[in-house]
Design an enzyme around this catalytic site. Structure first.
Site, PDB file in Angstrom:
ATOM      1  N   LEU A 258       0.841  -1.190   0.000  1.00  0.00           N
ATOM      2  CA  LEU A 258       0.000   0.000   0.000  1.00  0.00           C
ATOM      3  C   LEU A 258       0.880   1.245   0.000  1.00  0.00           C
ATOM      4  O   LEU A 258       1.645   1.483   0.934  1.00  0.00           O
ATOM      5  CB  LEU A 258      -0.931   0.010   1.214  1.00  0.00           C
ATOM      6  CG  LEU A 258      -2.245  -0.777   1.082  1.00  0.00           C
ATOM      7  CD1 LEU A 258      -1.978  -2.277   0.947  1.00  0.00           C
ATOM      8  CD2 LEU A 258      -3.151  -0.519   2.274  1.00  0.00           C
ATOM      9  N   ASP A 259       0.751   2.033  -1.058  1.00  0.00           N
ATOM     10  CA  ASP A 259       1.584   3.205  -1.254  1.00  0.00           C
ATOM     11  C   ASP A 259       1.188   4.329  -0.292  1.00  0.00           C
ATOM     12  O   ASP A 259       0.002   4.630  -0.105  1.00  0.00           O
ATOM     13  CB  ASP A 259       1.422   3.685  -2.704  1.00  0.00           C
ATOM     14  CG  ASP A 259       2.173   4.970  -2.983  1.00  0.00           C
ATOM     15  OD1 ASP A 259       3.414   4.941  -2.968  1.00  0.00           O
ATOM     16  OD2 ASP A 259       1.515   6.002  -3.194  1.00  0.00           O
ATOM     17  N   GLU A 292       3.875   1.424   2.925  1.00  0.00           N
ATOM     18  CA  GLU A 292       4.807   2.553   2.919  1.00  0.00           C
ATOM     19  C   GLU A 292       4.177   3.603   3.823  1.00  0.00           C
ATOM     20  O   GLU A 292       3.043   4.027   3.582  1.00  0.00           O
ATOM     21  CB  GLU A 292       5.002   3.121   1.520  1.00  0.00           C
ATOM     22  CG  GLU A 292       5.959   4.319   1.518  1.00  0.00           C
ATOM     23  CD  GLU A 292       5.947   5.095   0.213  1.00  0.00           C
ATOM     24  OE1 GLU A 292       6.958   5.758  -0.073  1.00  0.00           O
ATOM     25  OE2 GLU A 292       4.933   5.063  -0.508  1.00  0.00           O
ATOM     26  N   ASP A 381      11.467   4.853  -5.843  1.00  0.00           N
ATOM     27  CA  ASP A 381      11.474   6.229  -5.330  1.00  0.00           C
ATOM     28  C   ASP A 381      12.889   6.765  -5.180  1.00  0.00           C
ATOM     29  O   ASP A 381      13.195   7.884  -5.593  1.00  0.00           O
ATOM     30  CB  ASP A 381      10.784   6.274  -3.964  1.00  0.00           C
ATOM     31  CG  ASP A 381       9.318   6.639  -4.077  1.00  0.00           C
ATOM     32  OD1 ASP A 381       8.946   7.319  -5.052  1.00  0.00           O
ATOM     33  OD2 ASP A 381       8.550   6.247  -3.201  1.00  0.00           O
TER      34      ASP A 381
END
Length: 598
Positions: A258-259, A292, A381
């Protein structure tokens, strides 16, 4: 071969028996909604309670449709299962049972076995190309692949975080059946498959929800990407929970990442999602849920979630390896070795500690197992948010990077690799999109302005050198080739370490707990964990150029050292610069059984 489970999803088009389809749209701001079919038919939907519109109609799989709002706006289904073209085009009715699974008895793998390889499907050439790469990843020692977000986004090129149709796999990568074939083949090879999902925002192009469902968003709360999603509304919660269940039950993904859940201002939604996922899984099915979360909420890792990406450990390692201390690395500029030691002995570096702005962040995490933390040297990222997308092998001394790689792959935390790490890829991983018109210009300038605070880009002319995210060349330059002189050598190192992890560490990981990590000197530390069989794992790491004194481990079995040095040096208690030593102290050793667990 057992069929895929059929669920009565709350939102969208659900194929029923006899070629009939149920269409459901939550449009509380609309007065009139119809389903517009490709053959010209217009089917008025019946208004229901709480803003719902519903209709059952004869529409077999493959039917193209859109919704017309108040006889004017024509929009795709926000819960579209597939698109005929891009995000603005028609949606497709999909038969979830069209694919016949070859490995229906696959039940997943235990979380402690995870060695994760993060990849971008588009850069690899689509679902079929990833399919072909799987045997090589298994041979390397990877046990799970993690796909960057697949939700349909505008244009053919995107990282995936601009998705606007969360139920529809990106059409430019292939069909839903090709995605299922990829997952099916992975299962046949013993690989788990994780999907990165974005439940904190929608992309800027192709999201029509605010036109007919303003309550989907909050007026009082904003994120870096716009208005926050309103999880206080039950239909909104069901939209995302059903989405998670669709990927896990219908596509048989083995887990979700899950971002940026720190942008979700409803922790109870995350708890409900985890609970619903766990309740929906058949007995014996292994499903992984990772986060995250900049807030370092250790409590969530005891409420249905397996692990969190450990940005703290990455940031400390990056500062030690490169000396860079700008932007978010500034929080790790003063005591990176001490902060890394805290990560290796307690999980997070920030556990209620104040950052450089005086903001307190994080919760105590030392009570959690090391497997609650995903460790990485780089990810999408950390590479892609650099102006030129340089990889760590272009920024750090090679010997120091080799030592850090041993820590990554032999610590009890869960290791994550990013595509190209294993071959020391020289190609960058750049930020890329394929927006058009004014949005393309806004994204281009916004990207360049992000770096205005960096000394190297203080001048606007210098920022013009930053690659244009919308240029096709930016995307193509990001494909890792693995053809450098270091490729074979680096792959051999990764393979050696991962096979060592599989043979020696994996059987001992269940029940592992943190013990301690001692700072030896700036850039050097000694970490110790108690493994599940009561043996002690010691990793002595020196990322500085100077040798440091260490305490020799009596009766310890040497697992790995880099670079190789003599036993006499180890016995004399010296750790050379840019080096690592990994040793196991068996439980039968008196020293290994002294003391108590933390």
């Amino acid at each position: 071969m057992s069929p895929s489970p059929v669920q009565n999803w709350t939102h969208g088009a659900v194929l029923l028996d006899g070629g009939r389809t149920r269409f459901a749209l939550w449009a509380p701001d609309a007065r009139y909604v119809s389903v517009e079919l490709a053959d010209g038919q217009s089917l008025p939907m019946l208004p229901q309670a709480d803003g719902w519109f519903l209709i059952h109609a004869h529409c077999p799989a493959g039917s193209r449709y859109r919704y017309r709002i108040d006889e004017q706006l024509l929009v795709p289904d926000p819960a579209s299962r597939a698109q005929d073209g891009d995000v603005h085009g028609p949606s497709l009715v999909v038969d979830p049972q069209a694919y016949h699974w070859q490995h229906p008895d696959w039940r997943g793998r235990p979380w402690h076995e995870a060695v994760i390889y993060e990849l971008h499907v588009g850069l690899m050439g689509g679902y079929r190309a990833v399919h072909q790469a799987l045997p090589g990843l298994v041979e390397l020692g990877v046990s799970a692949i993690e796909l960057m977000p697949l939700a349909e986004f505008p244009g053919p090129r995107n990282w995936g975080y601009d998705g606007v149709l969360p139920y529809a796999p990106e059409a430019s990568y292939g069909s839903p059946e090709e995605l299922k074939a990829l997952i099916d083949t992975a299962h046949g090879l013993g690989l788990a498959v994780i999907l990165d999902v974005v439940y904190n925002h929608f992309g800027p192009d192709g999201n029509y929800l605010a036109h007919y469902a303003r309550r989907f968003f909050r007026d009082d709360l904003h994120t870096p990407w716009g208005a926050a999603i309103n999880f206080r509304q039950r239909p909104v919660r069901e939209f995302f929970i059903d989405n998670a269940l669709m990927w896990l039950l219908e596509y048989r993904f083995d887990g979700l990442r899950l971002d940026a859940v720190h942008a979700i201002d409803s922790p109870d939604f995350l708890q409900e999602l985890a609970l619903r996922v766990r309740q929906a899984m058949p007995e014996g099915r292994q499903v992984w849920l990772n986060l995250e979360n900049e807030h370092n909420q250790a409590s969530l890792l005891q409420q249905g979630f397996d692990a969190q990406w450990n940005d703290d450990a990455h940031n400390a390692l990056h500062v030690l390896l490169t000396g860079e201390t700008e932007a978010y690395y500034a929080d790790f500029a003063e005591q990176p070795t001490q902060q890394l030691a805290r990560c290796l002995s307690q999980g997070f570096a920030f556990q209620g500690h104040a950052d450089r702005h005086g903001r307190v962040r994080g919760e105590p995490s030392g009570h959690l197992p090391p497997s609650a933390f995903v460790l990485f040297l780089q990810n999408h990222d950390q590479i892609g948010n650099r102006a030129f997308g340089e990889r760590l092998n272009q920024l750090a001394p090679p010997q120091a990077l080799h030592a850090a790689t041993a820590l990554l792959l032999l610590s009890p935390m869960i290791p994550l690799l990013f595509m190209g790490d294993e071959v020391a890829a020289q190609e960058p991983f750049l930020f890329f999109t394929s927006h058009q018109g004014p949005l393309a210009e806004a994204v281009r300038e916004g990207r360049r302005n992000e770096f205005a605070a960096f000394s190297a880009f203080a001048d606007s002319q210098q920022r013009q050198r930053i690659p244009d995210p919308n240029a096709a060349a930016t995307f193509h330059a990001s494909r890792p080739q693995g053809q450098s002189a270091l490729a074979a050598q680096t792959r051999a190192l990764y393979r050696q370490l991962l096979h060592l992890r599989q043979r020696q560490l994996l059987p001992r990981l269940p029940g592992t707990c943190f013990l301690q990590a001692q700072v030896l000197a700036e850039g050097a530390l000694s970490a110790c964990w108690r493994l599940g069989d009561d043996s002690l794992l010691h990793i002595d790491l020196n990322l500085s150029a100077h040798r440091v004194e260490i305490e020799p481990q009596a009766a310890a079995e040497l697992w790995f050292e880099h670079p190789p040095h003599s036993q006499a040096q180890r016995c004399q208690g010296w750790l050379p610069g840019f080096s690592v030593v990994v040793q196991l102290q068996p439980a039968t050793s008196p020293t290994a059984t002294d003391g108590e667990r933390p």
